[in-house]
Design a protein around this motif. Structure first.
Motif, PDB file in Angstrom:
ATOM      1  N   ASN A   1       0.820  -1.210   0.000  1.00 54.17           N
ATOM      2  CA  ASN A   1       0.000   0.000   0.000  1.00 54.17           C
ATOM      3  C   ASN A   1       0.853   1.259   0.000  1.00 54.17           C
ATOM      4  N   ALA A   2       1.949   1.219   0.748  1.00 55.88           N
ATOM      5  CA  ALA A   2       2.849   2.376   0.781  1.00 55.88           C
ATOM      6  C   ALA A   2       3.488   2.609  -0.577  1.00 55.88           C
ATOM      7  N   MET A   3       3.907   1.550  -1.232  1.00 55.41           N
ATOM      8  CA  MET A   3       4.582   1.676  -2.515  1.00 55.41           C
ATOM      9  C   MET A   3       3.637   2.140  -3.622  1.00 55.41           C
ATOM     10  N   LYS A   4       2.379   1.793  -3.510  1.00 52.27           N
ATOM     11  CA  LYS A   4       1.407   2.254  -4.506  1.00 52.27           C
ATOM     12  C   LYS A   4       1.211   3.760  -4.427  1.00 52.27           C
ATOM     13  N   GLN A   5       1.427   4.351  -3.258  1.00 50.44           N
ATOM     14  CA  GLN A   5       1.327   5.797  -3.110  1.00 50.44           C
ATOM     15  C   GLN A   5       2.518   6.512  -3.741  1.00 50.44           C
ATOM     16  N   LEU A   6       3.594   5.761  -3.958  1.00 52.35           N
ATOM     17  CA  LEU A   6       4.835   6.378  -4.399  1.00 52.35           C
ATOM     18  C   LEU A   6       5.088   6.248  -5.899  1.00 52.35           C
ATOM     19  N   GLY A   7       4.350   5.385  -6.545  1.00 57.19           N
ATOM     20  CA  GLY A   7       4.558   5.167  -7.966  1.00 57.19           C
ATOM     21  C   GLY A   7       3.738   3.987  -8.445  1.00 57.19           C
ATOM     22  N   HIS A   8       3.908   3.652  -9.705  1.00 55.77           N
ATOM     23  CA  HIS A   8       3.116   2.571 -10.294  1.00 55.77           C
ATOM     24  C   HIS A   8       3.615   1.224  -9.792  1.00 55.77           C
ATOM     25  N   ALA A   9       2.691   0.437  -9.244  1.00 55.89           N
ATOM     26  CA  ALA A   9       2.981  -0.904  -8.757  1.00 55.89           C
ATOM     27  C   ALA A   9       1.830  -1.807  -9.160  1.00 55.89           C
ATOM     28  N   PRO A  10       2.052  -3.106  -9.239  1.00 56.66           N
ATOM     29  CA  PRO A  10       0.967  -4.009  -9.621  1.00 56.66           C
ATOM     30  C   PRO A  10      -0.214  -3.908  -8.666  1.00 56.66           C
ATOM     31  N   GLU A  11      -1.412  -4.174  -9.190  1.00 55.04           N
ATOM     32  CA  GLU A  11      -2.601  -4.121  -8.349  1.00 55.04           C
ATOM     33  C   GLU A  11      -2.596  -5.282  -7.360  1.00 55.04           C
ATOM     34  N   GLY A  12      -3.626  -5.311  -6.509  1.00 59.30           N
ATOM     35  CA  GLY A  12      -3.725  -6.380  -5.522  1.00 59.30           C
ATOM     36  C   GLY A  12      -2.603  -6.301  -4.513  1.00 59.30           C
ATOM     37  N   ALA A  13      -1.924  -7.429  -4.329  1.00 62.98           N
ATOM     38  CA  ALA A  13      -0.847  -7.509  -3.345  1.00 62.98           C
ATOM     39  C   ALA A  13       0.516  -7.180  -3.942  1.00 62.98           C
ATOM     40  N   CYS A  14       0.536  -6.548  -5.105  1.00 66.69           N
ATOM     41  CA  CYS A  14       1.762  -6.097  -5.780  1.00 66.69           C
ATOM     42  C   CYS A  14       2.590  -7.239  -6.370  1.00 66.69           C
ATOM     43  N   ASN A  15       2.012  -8.430  -6.463  1.00 66.73           N
ATOM     44  CA  ASN A  15       2.761  -9.569  -6.992  1.00 66.73           C
ATOM     45  C   ASN A  15       2.799  -9.605  -8.515  1.00 66.73           C
ATOM     46  N   ARG A  16       1.686  -9.228  -9.154  1.00 63.64           N
ATOM     47  CA  ARG A  16       1.631  -9.194 -10.614  1.00 63.64           C
ATOM     48  C   ARG A  16       0.455  -8.312 -11.015  1.00 63.64           C
ATOM     49  N   GLY A  17       0.477  -7.813 -12.253  1.00 64.74           N
ATOM     50  CA  GLY A  17      -0.576  -6.889 -12.661  1.00 64.74           C
ATOM     51  C   GLY A  17      -0.923  -6.998 -14.133  1.00 64.74           C
ATOM     52  N   ASP A  18      -1.943  -6.237 -14.537  1.00 62.10           N
ATOM     53  CA  ASP A  18      -2.412  -6.268 -15.920  1.00 62.10           C
ATOM     54  C   ASP A  18      -1.388  -5.696 -16.888  1.00 62.10           C
ATOM     55  N   ASP A  19      -0.499  -4.826 -16.388  1.00 62.31           N
ATOM     56  CA  ASP A  19       0.518  -4.216 -17.249  1.00 62.31           C
ATOM     57  C   ASP A  19       1.799  -5.043 -17.336  1.00 62.31           C
ATOM     58  N   TRP A  20       1.767  -6.227 -16.787  1.00 60.39           N
ATOM     59  CA  TRP A  20       2.964  -7.073 -16.738  1.00 60.39           C
ATOM     60  C   TRP A  20       3.485  -7.335 -18.157  1.00 60.39           C
ATOM     61  N   PRO A  21       4.773  -7.069 -18.415  1.00 61.66           N
ATOM     62  CA  PRO A  21       5.320  -7.286 -19.764  1.00 61.66           C
ATOM     63  C   PRO A  21       5.226  -8.756 -20.184  1.00 61.66           C
ATOM     64  N   GLU A  22       4.889  -8.979 -21.437  1.00 60.23           N
ATOM     65  CA  GLU A  22       4.745 -10.346 -21.938  1.00 60.23           C
ATOM     66  C   GLU A  22       6.067 -11.106 -21.919  1.00 60.23           C
ATOM     67  N   THR A  23       7.172 -10.387 -21.950  1.00 62.88           N
ATOM     68  CA  THR A  23       8.480 -11.042 -21.980  1.00 62.88           C
ATOM     69  C   THR A  23       8.936 -11.529 -20.616  1.00 62.88           C
ATOM     70  N   VAL A  24       8.236 -11.095 -19.556  1.00 66.79           N
ATOM     71  CA  VAL A  24       8.645 -11.442 -18.191  1.00 66.79           C
ATOM     72  C   VAL A  24       7.729 -12.538 -17.640  1.00 66.79           C
ATOM     73  N   PRO A  25       8.280 -13.681 -17.233  1.00 66.23           N
ATOM     74  CA  PRO A  25       7.442 -14.744 -16.672  1.00 66.23           C
ATOM     75  C   PRO A  25       6.804 -14.305 -15.361  1.00 66.23           C
ATOM     76  N   LYS A  26       5.626 -14.856 -15.066  1.00 67.99           N
ATOM     77  CA  LYS A  26       4.922 -14.486 -13.840  1.00 67.99           C
ATOM     78  C   LYS A  26       5.272 -15.387 -12.666  1.00 67.99           C
ATOM     79  N   TYR A  27       6.085 -16.405 -12.917  1.00 66.60           N
ATOM     80  CA  TYR A  27       6.499 -17.242 -11.791  1.00 66.60           C
ATOM     81  C   TYR A  27       7.579 -16.527 -10.984  1.00 66.60           C
ATOM     82  N   ARG A  28       7.773 -16.992  -9.798  1.00 65.13           N
ATOM     83  CA  ARG A  28       8.795 -16.454  -8.915  1.00 65.13           C
ATOM     84  C   ARG A  28       9.323 -17.575  -8.009  1.00 65.13           C
ATOM     85  N   PRO A  29      10.614 -17.524  -7.719  1.00 69.38           N
ATOM     86  CA  PRO A  29      11.608 -16.520  -8.085  1.00 69.38           C
ATOM     87  C   PRO A  29      12.213 -16.789  -9.466  1.00 69.38           C
ATOM     88  N   TRP A  30      13.027 -15.840  -9.921  1.00 66.60           N
ATOM     89  CA  TRP A  30      13.726 -16.003 -11.188  1.00 66.60           C
ATOM     90  C   TRP A  30      15.043 -16.749 -10.975  1.00 66.60           C
TER      91      TRP A  30
END
Length: 263
Positions: A94-123
């Protein structure tokens, strides 16, 4: 206790009374939290001093950290929170969303996620540079939550990448053990309504013992509920030394303010 020595803010040096993370909140008027290229105002940078370790090249570690911070300020490095469940991740997100663009929800992934980046974690090690760089073009911050044991050990991530500023919020293992969740509520009832018999059963429950260590280390802690070995603790400490910052949940708001000043 060991991680408190590496924490960006030493809670014991503050005059405020520590509070539980469930009571922590983000001030809606948090204008003083200004990070990197989100604000034109830059705060003086002072590096936290890591604990002395004869096996660690401190000068090299500090040089890597300085480069990561520098790149974040230039908009080239991604800020990443390694979120162990019940370690203040919602407050951080919540704090980071006030400071700039971050993924929605719990900040784990979002609709703007680049197609080239896998959504699994960790890398993996060889993925870290490019994935962090691609995500920084969209977000200033993301979170990796680990409620389950990571399928790939966290040590495999290239934490030294110049494109990544990493941090983790640490919590006392006993406090973590007492953190409620859907599983414990189902097994033992809601905390406020538990009977003496339910508390006794909860005390014998080993499902969340070593919860944090099993997420931070590869196979050295065994299953949850087993006694932690010295090797397990050392592997956890080795990983924590590779993060850019460590925060203490007992003074998380102050830690986030200090992190903002660093960046």
């Amino acid at each position: 206790e060991w991680s408190k020595g590496l924490s960006l803010v030493k809670c014991s040096e503050l005059t405020s009374t520590p509070v539980d993370d469930d009571l922590l909140h983000v001030d809606d008027d948090a204008d003083d939290l200004e990070i990197g290229n989100v604000s034109e105002t830059k705060q003086p940078t002072s590096q936290p001093t890591p604990a002395k370790n004869p096996h660690e090249d401190t000068s090299k570690h500090n040089a890597i950290r300085a480069m990561q911070i520098h790149n974040y300020k230039l908009g080239r490095a991604l800020l990443l929170n390694v979120h162990i469940t019940h370690h203040g991740g919602t407050t951080v997100c919540n704090a980071m969303k006030q400071l700039g663009h971050a993924p929605e929800g719990a900040c784990n992934r979002g609709d703007d996620w680049p197609e080239t980046v896998p959504k699994y974690r960790p890398w993996g090690y060889d993925e870290t540079d490019e994935n962090a760089k691609a995500l920084r073009n969209v977000y200033h911050f993301i979170s990796w939550e680990f409620g389950i044991i990571p399928p790939t050990p966290l040590k495999e991530v290239k934490w030294e990448s110049p494109n990544l500023v990493s941090f983790i919020v640490m919590k006392d293992p006993i406090d973590r053990r007492l953190s409620g969740d859907a599983t414990t509520s189902k097994l033992f009832g809601e905390e406020a309504d538990r009977t003496e018999e339910q508390w006794e059963a909860f005390a014998k429950y080993d499902g969340s013992i070593n919860f944090m260590l099993t997420r931070l280390t590869p196979d050295h802690c065994g299953e949850e509920g087993e006694n932690a070995t010295i090797a397990c603790l050392e592997h956890g400490k080795e990983l924590l030394r590779r993060f850019t910052f460590i925060l203490d949940i007992q003074c998380l708001e102050e830690g986030l303010e200090a992190l903002a000043n660093e960046l």
